[in-house]
Scaffold this active site. Structure first.
Site, PDB file in Angstrom:
ATOM      1  N   CYS A 340       0.804  -1.127   0.076  1.00 44.01           N
ATOM      2  CA  CYS A 340      -0.059  -0.010  -0.083  1.00 44.01           C
ATOM      3  C   CYS A 340       0.844   1.318   0.071  1.00 44.01           C
ATOM      4  CB  CYS A 340      -1.182  -0.085   1.381  1.00 44.01           C
ATOM      5  SG  CYS A 340      -2.341   1.159   0.952  1.00 44.01           S
ATOM      6  N   HIS A 437      -3.615  -5.541   1.305  1.00 40.22           N
ATOM      7  CA  HIS A 437      -3.319  -5.872   2.939  1.00 40.22           C
ATOM      8  C   HIS A 437      -3.722  -7.452   3.168  1.00 40.22           C
ATOM      9  CE1 HIS A 437      -2.216  -1.849   4.254  1.00 40.22           C
ATOM     10  NE2 HIS A 437      -3.290  -1.508   3.416  1.00 40.22           N
TER      11      HIS A 437
END
Length: 493
Positions: A340, A437
């Protein structure tokens, strides 16, 4: 109603508040949720206001604190935005992004948010009423401590909420940090008389030792306050439960012989560090959260984590000299993963034209991948599944990001998410980047990524199964420690 059937017979709302942050509120709500579920009850968790950078994507496509997602699992439910209607995600020491019922609404400093609280309360009550209408029991978790008298006038997280809905409160204190009786008495002393009456009794958490030595203190506390101690929960080593926000403490068993070293730089606004739980708990992996101010130690794999303020965290990374450490690591043949915000840092440029994470502007990235990222107003929230490119290992996770990345590096995606490419893998096979994630959470993906990083013959490890075992173990200890008879007498009038 039988006095020994509290978990079977109680209906309505019960709130857990704590004397301090990290007193055990989140864990106790998860434990009670699992105990109620064992007794055949339809139970749901609720936290009016949470401040955390560990978050989860819900079944209805929103965002809540990760602790509430764990509590939902304990209750046998899919996480829903109503379980955490206000989520504050700090992006500086004095400001945060304000998420209302799963959607980011605006950024506010501490004073601005305090003034906004009366406007947030209707959303809180709306979500609570929906949960209460749909479930037999609602377990509410407070935030911080109700003794924060400077915040009382507009409180929606602790006694302000409890008074609004007229619910009973259990007060939990952590004996492991010391001063447990002072914590409990001091908290009571800071409350108004109506708030004191709302507290029906105490729970003491994380006790280790001979309970007989604690008994005189418990009797003194009950005589001094006129309130019962419902139970003393033991200190349980090795629970594999998602942390609400703070970095986990290392509890490496002495019989572990790690063969792969992984380093995660601790950035000021590190987010979703639960991404690394599977690595931290794997028996053949040594995971090091590298503290600021020191060079990154030698490792087989470095992972750049998610970040709530990517540009600010990248400046911090450079100020510690970690950019040089990362380049040296790559020259020596080490592997690098960016997740991310960590992925965004690996590119050439970072643009924040709207000032979503700080002052509007652009800055250079690390330049290790040919990609460019621009933050957009609409945050992307989705659960995802797919496979690791080149490995075929199954991946399940979630995306929470405002960044939109473009560039030639994305032509070699790291993941195939059911036909949608994600991330990048460099031509040398040393750098992997992804927006997903939970990259390490599935056993198959974990084994494949450890092999890629240099660990051959990695032992199978199932984080999900270990989390379930931990919830069961926690529920066993809680049901044994908390007297259903005393709870029933205090709460089932």
């Amino acid at each position: 109603m039988r006095t020994d059937g509290f978990y079977r017979d109680f209906r309505g709302t019960l709130m857990i508040q704590g004397c301090t942050s990290d007193a055990g509120k989140s864990t106790l709500v998860a434990a009670l949720g699992r105990v109620f579920r064992r007794h055949g009850r339809d139970v749901a968790p609720f936290k009016p206001q949470n401040m955390a950078l560990n978050s989860a994507v819900t079944a209805d496509g929103g965002e809540i604190g990760r602790a509430q997602a764990l509590q939902a699992q304990a209750c046998g439910l899919e996480p829903h935005t109503d379980m955490n209607p206000v989520l504050l995600k700090p992006n500086s020491d004095t400001g945060a992004q304000v998420v209302i019922q799963g959607r980011a609404r605006f950024n506010a400093d501490a004073v601005g948010y305090h003034e906004y609280k009366p406007l947030a309360l209707p959303y809180v009550l709306q979500s609570y009423q929906r949960l209460l209408a749909a479930h037999e029991v609602v377990l509410v978790e407070g935030a911080g401590s109700p003794a924060e008298v400077n915040l009382r006038d507009r409180d929606i997280a602790n006694m302000g909420f409890a008074e609004s809905v007229d619910c009973p409160v259990l007060l939990v204190a952590d004996i492991d940090r010391g001063g447990v009786f002072a914590h409990l008495l001091g908290t009571l002393a800071c409350l108004s008389s109506s708030e004191q009456q709302r507290i029906r009794g105490f729970v003491i958490n994380r006790f280790r030792g001979d309970l007989a030595l604690l008994e005189p203190g418990l009797r003194w506390l009950e005589q001094r306050t006129g309130k019962p101690v419902f139970g003393v929960l033991p200190y349980l080593q090795g629970l594999a439960l998602d942390a609400e926000d703070t970095l986990p403490h290392s509890e490496r068993p002495t019989d572990r012989s790690p063969r792969l070293k992984v380093v995660v730089p601790v950035l000021p606004r590190i987010s979703n560090h639960t991404d690394f739980d599977a690595l931290r708990l794997h028996p053949q992996v040594e995971l090091v959260f590298a503290a600021p101010g020191r060079p990154l130690p030698g490792a087989d794999l470095i992972v750049l984590p998610g970040s709530k303020s990517v540009q600010a965290d990248l400046r911090a990374l450079r100020s510690h000299g970690w950019d040089r450490d990362i380049r040296r690591h790559l020259r020596l043949g080490g592997k690098l993963i960016g997740i991310c915000g960590g992925m965004q840092m690996l590119g050439h440029t970072l643009h924040d034209p709207l000032g979503l994470e700080g002052p509007a502007g652009s800055m250079d990235g690390l330049g290790l991948l040919d990609l460019h990222t621009t933050l957009a107003a609409e945050k992307q929230l989705r659960r995802v599944s797919g496979r690791l490119a080149g490995h075929g290992a199954c991946v399940e996770g979630y995306e929470i990001h405002a960044g939109v990345s473009t560039g030639a590096a994305l032509e070699r995606p790291a993941l195939d998410l059911l036909g949608r490419p994600d991330g990048a893998l460099d031509a040398d096979g040393q750098i992997l980047a992804t927006y997903v994630h939970g990259l390490f959470d599935t056993p198959e993906a974990l084994t494949a990524l450890l092999r890629w990083a240099g660990l051959n013959g990695a032992a199978a490890f199932d984080l999900g199964a270990l989390r379930e075992q931990s919830l069961e173990r926690l529920a066993d200890a809680t049901e044994q420690a908390l007297s259903g008879t005393a709870l029933c007498r205090a709460l089932c009038d």
